[in-house]
Design an enzyme around this catalytic site. Structure first.
Site, PDB file in Angstrom:
ATOM      1  N   LEU A 207       0.911  -1.217   0.052  1.00 42.29           N
ATOM      2  CA  LEU A 207       0.092  -0.011   0.100  1.00 42.29           C
ATOM      3  C   LEU A 207       0.904   1.212  -0.044  1.00 42.29           C
ATOM      4  O   LEU A 207       1.793   1.441   0.900  1.00 42.29           O
ATOM      5  CB  LEU A 207      -0.854   0.060   1.277  1.00 42.29           C
ATOM      6  CG  LEU A 207      -1.811   1.359   1.606  1.00 42.29           C
ATOM      7  CD1 LEU A 207      -2.722   1.736   0.450  1.00 42.29           C
ATOM      8  CD2 LEU A 207      -2.515   1.118   2.826  1.00 42.29           C
ATOM      9  N   SER A 208       0.714   2.281  -1.078  1.00 38.67           N
ATOM     10  CA  SER A 208       1.110   3.437  -0.814  1.00 38.67           C
ATOM     11  C   SER A 208       2.735   3.318  -1.043  1.00 38.67           C
ATOM     12  O   SER A 208       3.227   2.685  -1.922  1.00 38.67           O
ATOM     13  CB  SER A 208       0.890   4.239   0.510  1.00 38.67           C
ATOM     14  OG  SER A 208       1.135   5.683   0.379  1.00 38.67           O
ATOM     15  N   ALA A 209       3.509   3.767  -0.071  1.00 35.39           N
ATOM     16  CA  ALA A 209       5.007   3.636  -0.203  1.00 35.39           C
ATOM     17  C   ALA A 209       5.265   2.156  -0.196  1.00 35.39           C
ATOM     18  O   ALA A 209       6.279   1.676  -1.086  1.00 35.39           O
ATOM     19  CB  ALA A 209       5.764   4.163   0.833  1.00 35.39           C
TER      20      ALA A 209
ATOM     21  N   ALA B 192       4.424   1.146  -3.748  1.00 31.01           N
ATOM     22  CA  ALA B 192       5.705   1.593  -4.786  1.00 31.01           C
ATOM     23  C   ALA B 192       6.979   0.835  -4.835  1.00 31.01           C
ATOM     24  O   ALA B 192       7.543   0.259  -5.569  1.00 31.01           O
ATOM     25  CB  ALA B 192       6.084   3.091  -4.289  1.00 31.01           C
TER      26      ALA B 192
ATOM     27  N   ILE C 132      -1.260  -1.167  -4.447  1.00 27.82           N
ATOM     28  CA  ILE C 132      -2.530  -0.412  -4.175  1.00 27.82           C
ATOM     29  C   ILE C 132      -2.022   1.232  -3.775  1.00 27.82           C
ATOM     30  O   ILE C 132      -0.930   1.245  -3.010  1.00 27.82           O
ATOM     31  CB  ILE C 132      -2.935  -1.185  -3.003  1.00 27.82           C
ATOM     32  CG1 ILE C 132      -3.209  -2.477  -3.319  1.00 27.82           C
ATOM     33  CG2 ILE C 132      -3.812  -0.400  -2.616  1.00 27.82           C
ATOM     34  CD1 ILE C 132      -3.844  -3.384  -2.041  1.00 27.82           C
TER      35      ILE C 132
END
Length: 354
Positions: free
Chosen positions: A127-129, A132, A151
């Site tokens: 999720l998020s970082a 990435a 995500i």
């Protein structure tokens, strides 16, 4: 399985798994009943989160207990990043053989060997970082993963410092598809086959703009040789679902655009059997990203998705939940404002934003 039965308390820390150049921690969940050759999911938390918090919020351990697969939770440390973000934008941490990416690859190799995991059924999500960084792992170690789910994440190689990372999050100065595809091909020196990619993003995400989801698709469509337009578009519980197929008709890229959702991981907790629990960045959306991602990897069944997404036993939950989202559509923007403030305050505290 109700939350009271949650297996998340059973996370065990892996004290030694390699040289650990990225100085990360590793936590492992093993199901009660585990066969030789079980699959493994690597789940990467977002900023300000911990491994245990992500396990509770996302529901991955709950589903793993039910379906008999293992889950590895890498965990960031304050000494690496004050806000517990994986350093997806730092070249020294998102490169094959170095930093955090190398640490995660060592964790995976250790668990595969020590627990008898099927090396052909290893998957990564975040999720998020963490999303990435999941993309970074898929790019730098593509031979290690059969599939990945990103995500509210970002394309690989789109930033090399904090300023570029923040601009990319806001959708400013986006990298070209040519540059992103080149970054992916150079990252792992891989000839294929390539992992499948599932991309999830809220349409009202003001922290990591939805444009990033489109760029991830552009990035991976090159190695998968897919068409620009999706081969199929459908509606899943009121949300747009697009699929890209390879020459053999196999789904290799998919996207879920979660209508009205802010920055976070989409959950469905209104039904009789839910995976995960709402909280910061864990958002009720009437659709279970965890169950659907696991199903796409062959780790869960239609019944798992139906059990967690249908609010009514007669199947009318689809319509009820979709209608509720439409009536509440302005609210996620307010929620996203609060989430954005938290992120911005965290960036300021770390000296990354003035």
């Amino acid at each position: 399985m109700s939350f009271r039965d949650s297996p998340d308390e059973r996370l065990v820390e892996i004290a030694a798994f390699g040289s650990n150049p990225g100085a990360l921690k590793a936590w492992l969940f093993l199901p009660t009943h585990m066969d030789t050759g079980t699959p493994l999911v690597v789940a990467l938390h977002g900023c300000t989160q911990t491994a245990k918090g992500y396990a509770v919020g996302s529901g991955w351990s709950q589903l793993a207990e039910r379906r008999g697969f293992a889950v590895l939770y890498p965990e960031q440390q304050h000494s690496n990043n004050p806000n517990l973000c994986f350093n997806w934008f730092e070249p020294g941490d998102a490169r094959r053989g170095a930093g955090e990416a190398a640490s995660i690859s060592q964790m995976v190799a250790h668990v595969v060997q020590s627990q008898g995991i099927d090396p052909n059924r290893v998957f990564v999500t975040g999720l998020s970082a963490g999303g990435a960084m999941a993309n970074a792992m898929l790019s730098t170690y593509p031979e290690m993963f059969a599939g990945g789910a990103i995500i509210a994440g970002l394309p690989y190689g789109a930033a090399a410092n904090v300023a570029e990372a923040f601009a990319q999050m806001q959708g400013r100065n986006p990298s070209s598809a040519v540059k992103l595809r080149s970054a992916l091909r150079r990252a792992g020196h891989h000839a294929g086959p390539w992992p499948t990619v599932s991309v999830w993003h809220g349409t009202h995400d003001q922290t990591v703009r939805p444009r990033n989801a489109d760029q991830i698709v552009d990035q991976w469509s090159g190695v998968h040789a897919t068409r620009k337009e999706p081969d199929r578009t459908e509606v899943a519980n009121g949300h747009q679902h697009k699929l890209w197929l390879d020459a053999d008709g196999r789904m290799v890229i998919e996207t879920y655009s979660i209508k009205g959702m802010a920055h976070g991981l989409p959950l469905a907790t209104q039904g009789g059997s839910s995976f995960g629990r709402p909280g910061p960045y864990m958002l009720e959306a009437g659709i279970s990203s965890t169950a659907r991602i696991a199903r796409s990897w062959g780790l869960a069944s239609d019944s798992d998705v139906e059990a967690t997404e249908f609010a009514a036993a007669d199947g009318s939950g689809d319509r009820k939940l979709a209608g509720a989202r439409e009536r509440r559509s302005p609210r996620p923007e307010l929620g996203d404002s609060r989430v954005g403030k938290i992120i911005n305050d965290a960036l300021r505290a770390a000296g990354l934003l003035r």
